[in-house]
Design a protein around this motif. Sequence first.
Motif, PDB file in Angstrom:
ATOM      1  N   ARG A 170       4.868  15.306 -47.983  1.00  8.04           N
ATOM      2  CA  ARG A 170       5.829  15.182 -49.094  1.00  8.04           C
ATOM      3  C   ARG A 170       5.084  14.830 -50.381  1.00  8.04           C
ATOM      4  O   ARG A 170       4.161  14.015 -50.347  1.00  8.04           O
ATOM      5  CB  ARG A 170       6.821  14.050 -48.802  1.00  8.04           C
ATOM      6  N   SER A 178      13.122   9.534 -51.867  1.00  7.65           N
ATOM      7  CA  SER A 178      13.446   9.038 -50.519  1.00  7.65           C
ATOM      8  C   SER A 178      13.716   7.536 -50.538  1.00  7.65           C
ATOM      9  O   SER A 178      14.505   7.029 -49.753  1.00  7.65           O
ATOM     10  CB  SER A 178      12.287   9.257 -49.550  1.00  7.65           C
ATOM     11  N   PRO A 182      18.052   7.637 -50.704  1.00  8.43           N
ATOM     12  CA  PRO A 182      17.796   8.279 -49.399  1.00  8.43           C
ATOM     13  C   PRO A 182      18.832   9.350 -49.047  1.00  8.43           C
ATOM     14  O   PRO A 182      18.517  10.279 -48.310  1.00  8.43           O
ATOM     15  CB  PRO A 182      17.861   7.119 -48.404  1.00  8.43           C
ATOM     16  N   SER A 242      22.300   8.878 -45.320  1.00  7.82           N
ATOM     17  CA  SER A 242      21.081   8.429 -44.657  1.00  7.82           C
ATOM     18  C   SER A 242      21.288   7.112 -43.931  1.00  7.82           C
ATOM     19  O   SER A 242      22.080   6.280 -44.362  1.00  7.82           O
ATOM     20  CB  SER A 242      19.969   8.255 -45.696  1.00  7.82           C
TER      21      SER A 242
END
Length: 269
Positions: A170, A178, A182, A242
């Motif tokens: 990534r 992230s 998220p 998430s």
Amino acid sequence: MKTRMTDSLRRPNARVPVPLRHRAFAACALLAAAPIFAQSPHDAVPDVALGKKLFESQCALCHGQGGTGGRGPALNRPKLSKAEDENAIRKVVREGILPEMPGAWQLSVREVASVAAYVKALGSVAVEKLPGDPDRGAAVYRSKGCAACHIAAGVGAGRGPELTLVGARRNAAFLRESIVTPNAFVPDGYLLVDATTVTGKTISGTKAAEDPFTIQIVDSAGRFHSLRKSELRALKRHEGRSGMPAFDTLSTAELDHLVAYLASLREAR
Ligand code: HEC
Ligand code: HEC
């Protein structure tokens, strides 16, 4: 001769007037044989300009224009961990890396070689320079309890994805997102579900597997549940939610350090 046949048959607009059923069969047979063809160097005289065009239409969605990375890793690096030379890049392009990168079986041998040559050429572009300090980022990682859900370099527990090589998969912008939001991207295998049985009991957790008749769920305590769908009153899927809390109160410096630390996790130690 063989090569030309491969190329025309593997393209959707093949001019050979074969009945569809036979064509599908031929395509399967050729797919199985493709790696053998690809090994002959005569099949594949790469054309970097064609490679660039193909890359922009088929790869940039995940790897960014110019290979700067995104959902897929940055490819403008001199050394790729899963594709060390041009042959290895061709193999990755053809076969993909499951589950997240699909194989490009629709490309001809020459097209695969051309994309690979373009990706190889990207390696001479400078790598991202990040503002943070990886060592201070490692301290932030420890103090925020990230290891409660992630394994990095063998340390931690595993409800979230392993982060040992996350810097190779990534880019920095993806890592930053992230941490702060998220919900923006939840990879395959991390779908949260609530299953309510006909007796009124609700089991919440991450979907581990599913078939038309049953679903398997791992709850927050790590317990495994296998449920029959016929015995469920409701099954709620939280697409895009998430299991990771948003760390959106970090200071700018803490976030920079943390991203630099994660980006540095790119080689097995
Ligand atoms: C749907 C998103 C997606 C598409 C489309 C995609 N990739 Fe990928 N690619 C990924 C992901 C994610 C990874 C990392 C997989 C892993 O390491 O588990 C990856 C890995 C790679 C790697 C290995 C990188 C390394 O560090 O070793 C190469 C090379 C690559 N992709 C090239 C391509 C090319 C060329 C194309 C277009 C023909 C393409 N990819 C299309 C998502 C994608
Ligand atoms: C309560 C458990 C939990 C905690 C605590 C947690 N995470 Fe996560 N993390 C997850 C889960 C689950 C996912 C997968 C879903 C997603 O991507 O949103 C994830 C995904 C990620 C990803 C994306 C990985 C990828 O390859 O897509 C990164 C990067 C990450 N976490 C970093 C961190 C950092 C840094 C911390 C500490 C500041 C942290 N996490 C704390 C559960 C957690």
